[in-house]
Structures are given as structure tokens and as C-alpha cells.
Design a protein around this motif. Sequence first.
Motif, PDB file in Angstrom:
ATOM      1  N   TYR A 192      50.025  31.226  30.955  1.00  0.00           N
ATOM      2  CA  TYR A 192      49.492  30.638  32.176  1.00  0.00           C
ATOM      3  C   TYR A 192      50.472  30.702  33.340  1.00  0.00           C
ATOM      4  O   TYR A 192      50.065  30.718  34.506  1.00  0.00           O
ATOM      5  N   LEU A 193      51.773  30.744  33.053  1.00  0.00           N
ATOM      6  CA  LEU A 193      52.760  30.845  34.130  1.00  0.00           C
ATOM      7  C   LEU A 193      52.607  32.176  34.868  1.00  0.00           C
ATOM      8  O   LEU A 193      52.530  32.212  36.102  1.00  0.00           O
ATOM      9  N   GLU A 194      52.556  33.280  34.110  1.00  0.00           N
ATOM     10  CA  GLU A 194      52.398  34.584  34.748  1.00  0.00           C
ATOM     11  C   GLU A 194      51.020  34.705  35.407  1.00  0.00           C
ATOM     12  O   GLU A 194      50.877  35.317  36.464  1.00  0.00           O
ATOM     13  N   ALA A 195      50.004  34.108  34.764  1.00  0.00           N
ATOM     14  CA  ALA A 195      48.666  34.138  35.354  1.00  0.00           C
ATOM     15  C   ALA A 195      48.674  33.449  36.715  1.00  0.00           C
ATOM     16  O   ALA A 195      48.117  33.964  37.700  1.00  0.00           O
ATOM     17  N   THR A 196      49.343  32.277  36.792  1.00  0.00           N
ATOM     18  CA  THR A 196      49.408  31.539  38.059  1.00  0.00           C
ATOM     19  C   THR A 196      50.146  32.347  39.115  1.00  0.00           C
ATOM     20  O   THR A 196      49.732  32.387  40.290  1.00  0.00           O
ATOM     21  N   ASN A 197      51.239  32.989  38.742  1.00  0.00           N
ATOM     22  CA  ASN A 197      51.988  33.804  39.705  1.00  0.00           C
ATOM     23  C   ASN A 197      51.120  34.941  40.262  1.00  0.00           C
ATOM     24  O   ASN A 197      51.169  35.261  41.456  1.00  0.00           O
ATOM     25  N   TYR A 239      46.125  42.105  41.276  1.00  0.00           N
ATOM     26  CA  TYR A 239      46.819  40.862  40.939  1.00  0.00           C
ATOM     27  C   TYR A 239      45.852  39.882  40.270  1.00  0.00           C
ATOM     28  O   TYR A 239      46.195  39.205  39.288  1.00  0.00           O
ATOM     29  N   ARG A 240      44.636  39.769  40.813  1.00  0.00           N
ATOM     30  CA  ARG A 240      43.665  38.844  40.226  1.00  0.00           C
ATOM     31  C   ARG A 240      43.315  39.255  38.795  1.00  0.00           C
ATOM     32  O   ARG A 240      43.269  38.424  37.879  1.00  0.00           O
ATOM     33  N   ALA A 241      43.050  40.575  38.596  1.00  0.00           N
ATOM     34  CA  ALA A 241      42.689  41.058  37.267  1.00  0.00           C
ATOM     35  C   ALA A 241      43.836  40.872  36.280  1.00  0.00           C
ATOM     36  O   ALA A 241      43.613  40.507  35.106  1.00  0.00           O
ATOM     37  N   MET A 242      45.069  41.085  36.760  1.00  0.00           N
ATOM     38  CA  MET A 242      46.223  40.902  35.878  1.00  0.00           C
ATOM     39  C   MET A 242      46.378  39.419  35.519  1.00  0.00           C
ATOM     40  O   MET A 242      46.723  39.079  34.373  1.00  0.00           O
ATOM     41  N   GLY A 243      46.074  38.541  36.470  1.00  0.00           N
ATOM     42  CA  GLY A 243      46.108  37.107  36.174  1.00  0.00           C
ATOM     43  C   GLY A 243      45.119  36.747  35.082  1.00  0.00           C
ATOM     44  O   GLY A 243      45.428  35.948  34.182  1.00  0.00           O
ATOM     45  N   SER A 244      43.933  37.354  35.120  1.00  0.00           N
ATOM     46  CA  SER A 244      42.928  37.087  34.083  1.00  0.00           C
ATOM     47  C   SER A 244      43.407  37.575  32.721  1.00  0.00           C
ATOM     48  O   SER A 244      43.204  36.893  31.698  1.00  0.00           O
ATOM     49  N   ALA A 245      44.061  38.752  32.705  1.00  0.00           N
ATOM     50  CA  ALA A 245      44.560  39.281  31.435  1.00  0.00           C
ATOM     51  C   ALA A 245      45.628  38.365  30.848  1.00  0.00           C
ATOM     52  O   ALA A 245      45.653  38.105  29.631  1.00  0.00           O
ATOM     53  N   TYR A 246      46.525  37.859  31.731  1.00  0.00           N
ATOM     54  CA  TYR A 246      47.547  36.916  31.241  1.00  0.00           C
ATOM     55  C   TYR A 246      46.896  35.628  30.730  1.00  0.00           C
ATOM     56  O   TYR A 246      47.373  35.009  29.759  1.00  0.00           O
ATOM     57  N   THR A 247      45.787  35.227  31.364  1.00  0.00           N
ATOM     58  CA  THR A 247      45.088  34.020  30.901  1.00  0.00           C
ATOM     59  C   THR A 247      44.555  34.211  29.490  1.00  0.00           C
ATOM     60  O   THR A 247      44.645  33.307  28.637  1.00  0.00           O
TER      61      THR A 247
END
Length: 636
Positions: A378-383, A365-373
Motif C-alpha cells: 500500500y505504501l508504493e500504491a499510495t506513492n 502511475y494509476r495502473a501501477m498503483g492498482s498493481a501494487y494494491t
Amino acid sequence: MKKKVLMILTVLFVSTMNSYGQAKEDIDPLNFDMVLVNGGNVTYSAGKDPDSDHDEEWIDRENATVKDFYIGRYEVTQAQWKAVMKNNPSLQKGDSLPVENTGWDAAQEFIKRLNVLTGKNYRLPTSAEWEYAAIGGEKSKGYEYSGGNNTDDVSWHEGNSDRVTHPVGEKQPNELGIYDMTGNVWEFCDDLWGEWILGTEGGLGSVYRGGSCYTEIKPVQNSMKYIPMPDYPGVYVGLRLACSMNNEYVYHFEDEIDYYNIGNEYRENEDYKYGIAAYQIAVKLKPDYAAAYYNLGICYKAQGDLPDAIEAYKKAIDIPRSKIKVDHLACLNLGNIYTEQKKYKDAISAYQNAINRQSDFALAYRAMGSAYTYLENYLEATNCYKKAAQLGDRECQKILQDNNISWDVSENSGDIRKKRDDETDKQYVERITVMAEQGDPICQNLFAFIYMQSGNYGEAAKWYRKAAEQGDATAQCDLGTLYQEGRGVSKDYDEALKWYHKSAAQGFATAQYEIGNMYHFGQGVLTDHVEAIKWYYKAAEQGLKEAQYNLGCQFAKGEGISKDMSKAISFWEKAAEQGYLMAQCILGIVYYSGDEIKQDYAKAKYWLQKALASDDPKLYQIKSTLEKMLNELKNK
């Protein structure tokens, strides 16, 4: 190590066998002077144990056809052994002397490591190959000993050696130009000893041939002995290499695990080239070995070989899950490579695949948040960061705190060391990690165990040390084991003994047993069977079945104590009643054979049935032998 039953599995290796033949004085520690032996027929005799008190002759086997093969011109020297194993078990030291005081399992480990380092396919010779080469193969002149009829010309033996080993190749060679096949040191063969019971394939012990500097030399066909278990070192026992012409691989049970563990050791030491070589052999032997493919990917990535790393991770992902689950980790690492290549959509897909396979995978989840960033979503990254934070990811919790974003986290309740009913395995692991870092020795021990299960022995050693330094007896014993085996730390028998003694002082039976083993095998101390027995007794009194079994063996052999078969049987029965497989096997065999005890078919049948009911893989090496014995008992 546990290698028992042999079967032939054809595996093609990249390199060929055409680089043999350097002169003795030019021997490279990792290259061996190999002699081509043209195949032929040999009357392969099971021979007779020269030290046996029994007068009966062993069963001669039928004529065997030996295929073309290579065999070492010389016995393996201590310089060659040290170049591969980084240790020297020999009682008498000298680089040009043959290595000795080895066990069959240790010889097999040496060969596996040598194969990893050289890319070749070395092995031990079979007993038939050994005898065929010893008598001179197709050039045989019918000598009584290997190379001649005069023992002083061709061998170092009890009468001329002063009972010490001598540099290899000093005596007269045989018809094929092979040295020291009579005398100097005994030489292990690849097959196991079975003929001594029923004249059948397979068996309990390790075969070694040829006599030594410590023995009266017997004719070639009669120079055979065995030691009870493949993991026992034999005094004045060494080895000579062989290899097949057609690259057939002689497979031993669970070889792929050994190569995998060797790969882990190289990977932990950041020696990725040889880690890759070891893992490649493992996956050739077991094509669905997901953990080996996963670690292969790690090594390729560390070397900067991203295409091969991606391919290895994909293979690990495609293999159905087993007890060791690595597919979600492979997905994570694959996503990290795509992120590094700025292929963020491919990375997100890989991370989502990891989460689909392991729903509580906070790192994904953390790595996927970074990829979305990186994609500015940023919405998907925050989720993603919220989900990781809820799963206990402290880095994501900090990211959200710094941005004044809240998330739901359950409060701890009850015994903080116990897994809560509403807690996933991953959440539990991440929570005890925090406690371990805060100094809780029980959690440090648990955390070390988790790393052990994943094969990360370096991290396991770090956490065991933290708990051991706080006096945890279990951690002290486990840390001693890592030093003894050289896993995650440099092999150091002194350190192993230090931690075993700390644990044993608290009455920890396993540590007492391991101290006994170190004295028995002479690891870091002089071999001392009396001292070994003292420690075995301490552990056996606490009911440790392994110690009870070893005490039985000591009484049976009369090592460090007066030989007493009644006491041997008593200790074996205590171990067998606790389900110890080897004790059950040996009781079945001795009651069946009546060797030094009263023959008792009822007890033999009882213990053989107990042993054969086991699903322990170790039974594989002797199962057919035990079944044949049990079938014979049905008519008695």
C-alpha cells in the motif's frame, strides 16, 4: 488519396491465387472470375488520346515482356463495388452494370479494401498487361478490336449503346474469354501517364484504356486516355482487376498508411477481424510501423487473443520512436494484460517502462498503483496515486481524498486555455479535457484535434460536434469532413453539406472550398460545375490556395465556365506563389510545353525549380519527369 510512383516489392501473403473460375451467374461479390494470361512479348504502344486536337503520334515504347498474370473476365460490377465500399458512385445504377464515375485513387482504395476482406493480392493491370490481354495474349488472332473486327459484335459503343452502360459480359469475348475490353466503360491501368510529356516513366495523370459506351471506338492500341489527377473521377471510367502469379506486391507511395487508416476504420467499428487483416498488411509493407503494431495489439486484445496482443505490443515498444509516439501506450496496454493475467510484477515492470518513456504519464502511475494494491504494497500504491494526482488524474485525486491523503497540485494562473510554462504537455491535455467537458468550445476543438492526431476519429467526431453545435466554424468544417470521408461516423454527404454550409455561412474558406468539391464530384448532390466554381471563387477570394488551383483547372478545362488559359494561369500562379506544389508543377509543364499558351522557358525553369525544391512526398510521383524537363532547359 496520393498514390503516384510504382515500384515492385515482394510480399508473401498467406492465401494463394487458386480460387478463380466461377461462372458469371455464380459471381460472389467478394470473389472474381479471373482469367490466366500466359506471358509473352507485346509491342506496348503509348497510343493516342482519341479526343486530342494534336496530330502528332505518341512515342511507341519498346517491346515489353509481360509475365504470367491473372486478369478479370469481367469489369468490376456495381454489386461488387457496393459490397466492398458501401457506396455506388455510378451515374447509371444497376448491380450487373460496370461501376463507373470512379477515380484512380478510389479504384486503388477499392482494391485495398478488397484485399483486406479477401486476403488476396488484387491490383489494377499495367497498361502493357491490359493491352496484351486485350489483343488476346498468346492466342491473339490480330483483331482490330478486342475479340473481333466488328465493333457491334464485341463492344457497347456510341453507335449501339444509346450512350448508356450495359450489363457486363453480354458481347462476344476475345480469344482469352475476356469480355468488354473494347467499349462499355473505360478501364483504369495501374501505371500513371508520363509518355504524353517526354515518353518516360511516371507522370501526372491516370491512364485508362478501351473506350466506353459514350465514345466512338478506336482500335485497341489507340484506345488510351488520361485524366489530369488520380483523385478526379472519370465519367464512364471503371476498372478491371488483375493479380500476379508470383504474389509480387505492386507498391504505391504510402500504401501502408492507407492500409493503416482502413484498419483504424474497422477497429473503430469493432470489426476487429478485418482491422487485424489491414494492420497486418501495413506492417508487412513497413516493418517499423509502430502505430500499426500498437493498434494490431488492441484488435487482438479485443478478440481475446492475448498472446498475439502481447507480441504486437512488444514489437510496437521495440521500434524507435517516430512522430507518432505509441511505445508508452503499448507499455501501458501490455501492463494491463499482465494485470488481467494476475502477473502483477510483470505488470509493474511494464508500467514503469511506460513512465520511463513518458515521465508525465498519469494513467501509468494509476495502473501501477492498482498493481501494487493487488500485491498489498500500500505504501508504493499510495506513492503512485499521489504522482498521478499531481499530474491531474481525477480518479486518483478522489481515491486520495476518500482516504484523507493530501497531495500537491499547482493552482491555475493566467489564461486558462494557454499552456503554462511549468506545465507538461500531458498536464496541459488533461487540464483542457476538464474545460472541454465543462463546455468550452475552444477546448472542445483542441481536444478533438488531439483525438484526430491519435487516429481516434470516433472521439474526435464527438468533440467536434459539441463545439460545432455551439457555432464554432472550424469544428463545423472539421465535422463536415469526417462525415464526407466516413471517419468516426457513417459516411453521410447530406450531413457533410449541412455542417459545411453552417461553417461557410461564417465565411470559413475551407468549408466553402469543400462545398465546391462536393458539387464538382457530385457527392450528395448532382454534379454541377457552375455551382462548384461559385464556391471555389468564394474561397479563392480569401486566398485559399487549393481553391485557386482548382479554379485554374476549371478554366483550363472549360468546365462550368468558358475555357480561358490566361485566367487558368493567373489562378495557378496565385496558388503557386503560396507554395502550392501542384500549381508549381503544372505551371512548369505548361510553360515548358507551350500547350495552349506561349512557350516561356524562363518561367518554366523558375516554376520547375520551385517545385523540385519541395520535400513534399507528393512530388515523388513526377520528380524524375520534372528533373528531365529542367535538364533540357539548361541548354535553351
